[in-house]
Design an enzyme around this catalytic site. Structure first.
Site, PDB file in Angstrom:
ATOM      1  N   ASP A  11       0.861  -1.181   0.000  1.00  0.00           N
ATOM      2  CA  ASP A  11       0.000   0.000   0.000  1.00  0.00           C
ATOM      3  C   ASP A  11       0.899   1.233   0.000  1.00  0.00           C
ATOM      4  OD1 ASP A  11      -2.377   1.485   0.235  1.00  0.00           O
ATOM      5  OD2 ASP A  11      -2.100   1.640   2.396  1.00  0.00           O
TER       6      ASP A  11
ATOM      7  N   THR B 254      -0.044   4.701   1.418  1.00  0.00           N
ATOM      8  CA  THR B 254      -0.149   5.522   2.629  1.00  0.00           C
ATOM      9  C   THR B 254       0.268   4.729   3.864  1.00  0.00           C
ATOM     10  OG1 THR B 254      -1.974   6.726   1.625  1.00  0.00           O
ATOM     11  CG2 THR B 254      -1.692   6.968   3.989  1.00  0.00           C
TER      12      THR B 254
ATOM     13  N   ASP C 192      -1.722  -1.311   5.875  1.00  0.00           N
ATOM     14  CA  ASP C 192      -2.024  -0.901   7.241  1.00  0.00           C
ATOM     15  C   ASP C 192      -3.459  -0.424   7.433  1.00  0.00           C
ATOM     16  OD1 ASP C 192      -1.921   1.431   5.836  1.00  0.00           O
ATOM     17  OD2 ASP C 192      -0.789   2.552   7.336  1.00  0.00           O
TER      18      ASP C 192
END
Length: 844
Positions: free
Chosen positions: A534, A536, A732
């Site tokens: 991912d 971010t 996350d």
């Protein structure tokens, strides 16, 4: 020492004279005086109001009320304190399910009355004592078969090894050392028996002249009888634990190393015993100096060497648990809780959600929570592996196990007990260390068939030597070589090869903030071809900041920001937190919203003043609503790596919020290192194509997908898996959870959401991309270590069995005695243990 002021029924000097000898005679009363005829001041060590009432009650007086109680300095009464103060023992209430964890007065001033909280007795002022809480039952498991748990210590019914506590105790003298201490005791006693047996058996062969002197003292049969007497406690006491394990393995048909050791030593002992007491049944080729050759020394030395190997193994198991024990010690036992505006020292298990805790310099944080007042500098090295302390202030989160190195703060407990991060870390490290890797199944299958094969080879060895050897003492050679085959082939090293490496590897990972859920994940890391990550919080710092707010309507910039923050205050997403923090810094009044709904991968919506408010990414708007000027502005920001949030009110675009999440400084190097390890890195992000392209270019990623919804990330994982590739996913957020679950290996960045952590096989507590590189290094080094261990184990067995059987004898005259065979077997286990412990020194 306390000073009690008591209102009594005393009334005059005559009354005082009556109680004088009673008070003076009690050793607990250090000093006393009567004021105003009825007020009794008593300085006491160990007595209370109830005690004084009993003392003066013998003279017919009583204590009506305790007016005060305070601590006094014993030095002020040094001249009045007896040299030997009495040792006072109080009755401790028996712990039951109803009263466990409650508090009582040791003086039992109010009988059996119990209190729910710590404090001082309201009658005598003595500190209340806690009734011990029953400890959670300790579960035990076998190092080789950790999937089976037992309520009590003992031997594994499958393989006979000593069961170990599932969660090792913090107490160095507790269960973790019982097996080691018992084996050490057996080893020391065995030395006392084995040394004289070995000397009797071997000195004569080493020094022939000494042998003649020994025979001059007594016959060979008498010397053999002494060896027999000294061997009995070896077989039936110190070494009986191994015989019992061997018998258990035969009865349950779970053949293992103890099967071979038990058969080998039993055969040597029984042969020697029969030879000692019924020598006439043996042919002359078995005899020497009128007595049949015996092998009591082989029995003793074999058992002694096995004990030595077990000692080393038990010690190694304790060392492999060092990381887990360190974590257990890191958990504080008490904390200062503010209740009723009073500081109270409370056991950690009594802290509840919502409690306010005071954390002083040098103290450990007891539970997970948020700082509500003050500041501190936190050392989280034990939890995240990050050595650099960081500052916390109001609204910052802190976790159990962190140390406050500077400053004072008050925190609010949000997660307690097993919910805390430290508890989860301990549980994950423990479960991973006890789990079984798929490669171990191969070793188990080999061991299952290996023992019957070895027993067969031993029997064949005996028969071949007995019938084919043309020299003297063929029967002796046959027996010795068949026993040697049994002993050198013990699959102990084979059984230890995988568990030892897994235990040490997971502990090493924990030191660096890498938590592995199970051994299967650790093995799977070495097979990964593609890593999907991912953006971010993984490639970027995960702490975006608002750069600009722009209105596209009659609304002011502040109004656009206020409505966005009103919705975002219900979300934990990093972009939402940044928007709310920026609005607070502007001291904006946020409008009321209701019916809040989070739309995964897109944004959120709610109702305000009867109108629908919607915020989110580009997928949440109709691009036709944008003017060319607005499109140009947005495109320009996105090409710089900025993220744009759109604010829609009553289906009309009102404005945008531009946020920037800086790329982690070590992201480019981490990506380069991963690709150098042969892992293709692919970025999946819900952000727009231009921002994604900017970030990918900055960190050196060749392949990426933008505008990803959760199902898009899931499909990307499926697509690569269908190509036959092994895929790892690192993320996350909530929208990463499905793909983390589907991926061959899910890796959650520890500063992300709980659902992401629960969905993953591996958690990186320090949400740093450089730890991704360390994670893959750890997986590959552990697997390499396991393969080396299996090679050691197979090498000794495959090479040792033929040598023990005597294949080298016709060519080189080389034979392997049972004692050397046992030594070689023990050395194979030592090699495996030593090699596994090397993992503690690797650099990630």
């Amino acid at each position: 020492m306390k000073e009690l002021i008591l209102d009594t029924t005393l009334g005059c000097k005559k009354c005082e004279a009556k109680v004088h000898p009673l008070l003076e005679a009690d050793p607990r009363v250090i000093d006393w005086e009567v004021k105003d005829g009825h007020i009794l001041r008593v300085v006491t060590e160990g007595a209370c109001q109830k005690c004084i009432n009993k003392i003066i009650g013998e003279a017919g007086y009583e204590v009506k009320e305790q007016l005060s109680s305070k601590d006094v300095n014993p030095d002020d009464y040094a001249d009045k304190i007896p040299h030997d103060l009495p040792i006072i023992e109080y009755d401790v209430p028996k712990a039951t399910a109803e009263n466990a964890g409650k508090y009582y007065c040791p003086m039992q001033c109010e009988g059996d009355k119990l209190y729910d909280e710590m404090g001082d007795c309201p009658v005598c002022g003595m500190p209340l004592e806690k009734i011990p809480e029953p400890k959670a039952p300790v579960k035990y498991a076998c190092p080789m078969h950790p999937e089976e748990e037992y309520d009590e210590p003992g031997d594994c019914p499958i393989c006979g090894m000593s069961l170990e506590p599932v969660i090792p105790s913090q107490d160095e003298s507790s269960e973790g050392h019982e097996a080691y201490d018992d084996m050490m005791k057996r080893f020391k006693l065995s030395l006392l028996f084995t040394i004289p047996v070995a000397l009797i058996a071997m000195l004569g062969h080493i020094f022939p002249s000494l042998h003649h002197k020994m025979l001059a003292i007594m016959s060979q049969t008498s010397w053999n009888a002494i060896q027999f007497v000294l061997t009995i406690p070896m077989v039936f006491y110190t070494g009986w634990i191994f015989m019992r394990r061997a018998w258990s393995s035969i009865v349950t048909k779970n053949f293992n190393m103890w099967t071979l050791i038990g058969i080998g030593t039993s055969v040597a002992f029984l042969f020697s015993t029969i030879a000692l007491f019924i020598p006439d049944y043996f042919p002359d080729e078995f005899k020497n100096h009128g007595a049949v050759d015996v092998y009591f020394e082989a029995t003793c030395i074999i058992l002694l060497l096995v004990m030595l190997g077990q000692l080393m193994e038990l010690n190694a198991h304790q060392r492999t648990n060092s990381a887990l024990k360190a974590l257990l010690k890191w958990a504080p036992q008490t904390a200062t809780v503010i209740r009723n505006n009073k500081d109270m020292l409370v056991a950690v298990e009594h802290i509840v959600k919502g409690d306010q805790l005071k954390v002083k310099p040098g103290e450990k944080v007891a539970v997970d929570g948020v700082v509500i007042e003050g500041y501190g500098t936190m050392d989280a090295s034990m939890i995240t592996g990050e050595p650099i302390p960081f500052d916390v202030k109001a609204n910052d989160k802190v976790s159990s196990g962190m140390i406050n190195t500077n400053g004072n703060f008050i925190m609010k407990a949000e997660k307690v007990g097993k919910e805390t991060l430290l508890s989860k870390v301990i549980e994950m490290v423990n479960d991973a260390g006890r789990s079984r890797a798929p490669i171990q199944k191969v070793a188990d299958q080999i061991a299952k068939y290996f023992v019957p094969i070895v027993v067969s080879v031993s029997i064949i060895t005996y028969l071949l030597w007995f019938f084919l050897y043309t020299g003297e003492n063929a029967a002796v050679y046959a027996l010795v070589n068949s026993v040697a085959v049994l002993l050198i082939a013990c699959p102990c090293a084979l059984g230890l090869a995988t568990p030892m490496s897994i235990m040490v590897g997971t502990g090493k990972g924990a030191e660096h903030g890498i938590l592995v859920k199970n051994a299967e994940a650790l093995q799977g890391l070495s097979d990964i071809n593609v890593l999907m990550i991912d953006k971010t919080g993984t490639l970027t710092q995960g702490k975006p900041e608002v750069q600009e707010v722009t209105s596209f309507s009659t609304w002011s910039d502040e109004q656009v920001l206020a409505y966005a923050a009103a919705l975002d205050q219900n979300s934990d997403h990093p972009l939402a937190k940044a928007t709310v923090a920026y609005a607070k810094s502007k001291n904006l009044d946020l409008p009321q919203v209701s019916d809040y709904k989070y739309i995964i991968g897109k944004g959120a919506e709610a109702i305000s003043d009867g109108k629908k408010v919607r915020i989110g990414n580009q997928t949440s708007i109709n691009e036709d609503d944008l003017s060319e000027e607005n499109k140009s502005l947005i495109s320009s920001e996105q090409q710089k790596g900025a993220t744009v949030i759109y604010v829609v009110y009553d289906n009309y675009l009102q404005g945008i919020i531009t946020l920037e999440d800086k790329i982690k400084p070590n992201a480019r190097k981490a990506i380069s290192d991963l690709e150098a390890h042969g892992i293709e890195v692919m970025m999946l992000t819900g952000d727009n194509q231009k921002t994604a392209a900017y970030v990918a270019k900055e960190v050196g990623i060749q392949h990426f997908k933008s505008d990803c919804l959760p199902e898009d990330k899931l499909n990307a994982v499926k697509e690569y898996q269908e190509k036959g590739l092994k895929v790892a996913m690192a993320g996350d957020g909530i929208n990463d959870a499905p793909s983390l679950t589907l991926a061959d290996i899910g890796i959650a960045m520890g500063d992300g959401t709980d659902i992401a952590i629960q969905s993953a096989e591996i958690t990186l507590l320090k949400g740093d991309i450089s730890n991704l590189v360390k994670t893959f290094k750890l997986g590959r080094k552990v697997m390499r270590n396991i393969k080396e261990n299996l090679l050691f184990a197979f090498f000794y067995n495959v090479l040792g069995v033929p040598v023990a059987a005597g294949v080298l004898f016709p060519f080189f005259g080389i034979l392997l005695s049972p004692m050397l065979a046992t030594l070689a077997m023990s050395f194979s286990s030592v090699s495996v243990i030593t090699n596994a412990l090397r993992l503690r020194r690797i650099t990630l």
